[in-house]
Design a protein around this motif. Structure first.
Motif, PDB file in Angstrom:
ATOM      1  N   LEU A  21     -11.852  -7.605 -19.770  1.00 23.63           N
ATOM      2  CA  LEU A  21     -10.500  -7.068 -19.633  1.00 23.63           C
ATOM      3  C   LEU A  21      -9.560  -8.119 -19.047  1.00 23.63           C
ATOM      4  N   TYR A  22     -10.031  -8.855 -18.045  1.00 26.05           N
ATOM      5  CA  TYR A  22      -9.223  -9.914 -17.442  1.00 26.05           C
ATOM      6  C   TYR A  22      -8.888 -10.986 -18.475  1.00 26.05           C
ATOM      7  N   GLU A  23      -9.884 -11.428 -19.224  1.00 26.14           N
ATOM      8  CA  GLU A  23      -9.669 -12.469 -20.234  1.00 26.14           C
ATOM      9  C   GLU A  23      -8.720 -12.002 -21.337  1.00 26.14           C
ATOM     10  N   LYS A  31      -3.415 -10.763  -9.542  1.00 28.95           N
ATOM     11  CA  LYS A  31      -2.073 -10.356  -9.117  1.00 28.95           C
ATOM     12  C   LYS A  31      -2.120  -9.160  -8.171  1.00 28.95           C
ATOM     13  N   LEU A  32      -3.291  -8.598  -7.950  1.00 29.23           N
ATOM     14  CA  LEU A  32      -3.434  -7.426  -7.091  1.00 29.23           C
ATOM     15  C   LEU A  32      -3.753  -7.800  -5.649  1.00 29.23           C
ATOM     16  N   ILE A  33      -4.040  -9.079  -5.399  1.00 26.49           N
ATOM     17  CA  ILE A  33      -4.395  -9.505  -4.046  1.00 26.49           C
ATOM     18  C   ILE A  33      -3.297 -10.391  -3.467  1.00 26.49           C
ATOM     19  N   LYS A  34      -3.263 -10.450  -2.149  1.00 21.86           N
ATOM     20  CA  LYS A  34      -2.386 -11.374  -1.446  1.00 21.86           C
ATOM     21  C   LYS A  34      -3.197 -11.967  -0.309  1.00 21.86           C
ATOM     22  N   SER A  48      -0.664  -3.714   3.644  1.00 16.24           N
ATOM     23  CA  SER A  48      -1.543  -2.789   2.930  1.00 16.24           C
ATOM     24  C   SER A  48      -1.085  -1.353   3.131  1.00 16.24           C
ATOM     25  N   GLU A  49      -0.715  -1.028   4.355  1.00 16.62           N
ATOM     26  CA  GLU A  49      -0.289   0.334   4.670  1.00 16.62           C
ATOM     27  C   GLU A  49       1.022   0.700   3.993  1.00 16.62           C
ATOM     28  N   ASN A  50       1.973  -0.242   3.945  1.00 17.25           N
ATOM     29  CA  ASN A  50       3.278   0.097   3.370  1.00 17.25           C
ATOM     30  C   ASN A  50       3.372  -0.182   1.867  1.00 17.25           C
ATOM     31  N   GLY A  51       2.289  -0.666   1.269  1.00 15.85           N
ATOM     32  CA  GLY A  51       2.261  -0.865  -0.174  1.00 15.85           C
ATOM     33  C   GLY A  51       2.776  -2.206  -0.645  1.00 15.85           C
ATOM     34  N   ALA A  52       3.043  -3.134   0.290  1.00 17.16           N
ATOM     35  CA  ALA A  52       3.519  -4.457  -0.113  1.00 17.16           C
ATOM     36  C   ALA A  52       2.440  -5.247  -0.853  1.00 17.16           C
ATOM     37  N   THR A  53       1.194  -4.908  -0.601  1.00 17.86           N
ATOM     38  CA  THR A  53       0.078  -5.520  -1.332  1.00 17.86           C
ATOM     39  C   THR A  53      -0.988  -4.465  -1.543  1.00 17.86           C
ATOM     40  N   LEU A  54      -1.735  -4.614  -2.618  1.00 21.27           N
ATOM     41  CA  LEU A  54      -2.806  -3.663  -2.903  1.00 21.27           C
ATOM     42  C   LEU A  54      -4.078  -4.054  -2.186  1.00 21.27           C
ATOM     43  N   LYS A  55      -4.379  -5.349  -2.169  1.00 22.40           N
ATOM     44  CA  LYS A  55      -5.626  -5.813  -1.546  1.00 22.40           C
ATOM     45  C   LYS A  55      -5.349  -7.057  -0.724  1.00 22.40           C
ATOM     46  N   PRO A  56      -5.201  -6.913   0.596  1.00 24.06           N
ATOM     47  CA  PRO A  56      -5.030  -8.102   1.419  1.00 24.06           C
ATOM     48  C   PRO A  56      -6.360  -8.830   1.596  1.00 24.06           C
ATOM     49  N   VAL A  57      -6.307 -10.158   1.537  1.00 25.52           N
ATOM     50  CA  VAL A  57      -7.509 -10.983   1.705  1.00 25.52           C
ATOM     51  C   VAL A  57      -7.226 -11.956   2.841  1.00 25.52           C
ATOM     52  N   ASP A  58      -7.970 -11.798   3.929  1.00 27.96           N
ATOM     53  CA  ASP A  58      -7.820 -12.704   5.075  1.00 27.96           C
ATOM     54  C   ASP A  58      -8.718 -13.921   4.876  1.00 27.96           C
ATOM     55  N   THR A  59      -8.161 -15.085   5.147  1.00 30.30           N
ATOM     56  CA  THR A  59      -8.922 -16.315   5.018  1.00 30.30           C
ATOM     57  C   THR A  59      -9.118 -16.937   6.388  1.00 30.30           C
ATOM     58  N   PHE A  60     -10.240 -17.555   6.582  1.00 25.19           N
ATOM     59  CA  PHE A  60     -10.579 -18.193   7.846  1.00 25.19           C
ATOM     60  C   PHE A  60     -10.443 -19.687   7.709  1.00 25.19           C
TER      61      PHE A  60
END
Length: 60
Positions: A21-23, A31-34, A48-60
């Motif tokens: 599907l992605y391909e 486009k669903l992550i930030k 995430s709570e206010n809908g500004a992003t669907l899936k937040p990804v924290d990086t270390f």
């Protein structure tokens, strides 16, 4: 519509389907992550709570 994905799915089948599907341009998961720096974790939760992003990804 709300549903759980991968809860009762066979990964051997689902993952190749999602890749296909992605391909085909029909599942733009990139486009669903930030990404957030770890020090911005509170902003990630807020977005995430206010809908500004669907899936937040924290990086270390």
């Amino acid at each position: 519509m709300t549903f759980v994905l991968e809860g009762d799915a066979a990964p051997q089948v689902l993952i190749p389907q999602l890749i296909a599907l992605y391909e085909a341009g029909r599942f733009p998961f990139d486009k669903l992550i930030k990404r957030y720096a770890f020090e911005d974790i509170n902003q990630a939760f807020e977005d995430s709570e206010n809908g500004a992003t669907l899936k937040p990804v924290d990086t270390f």
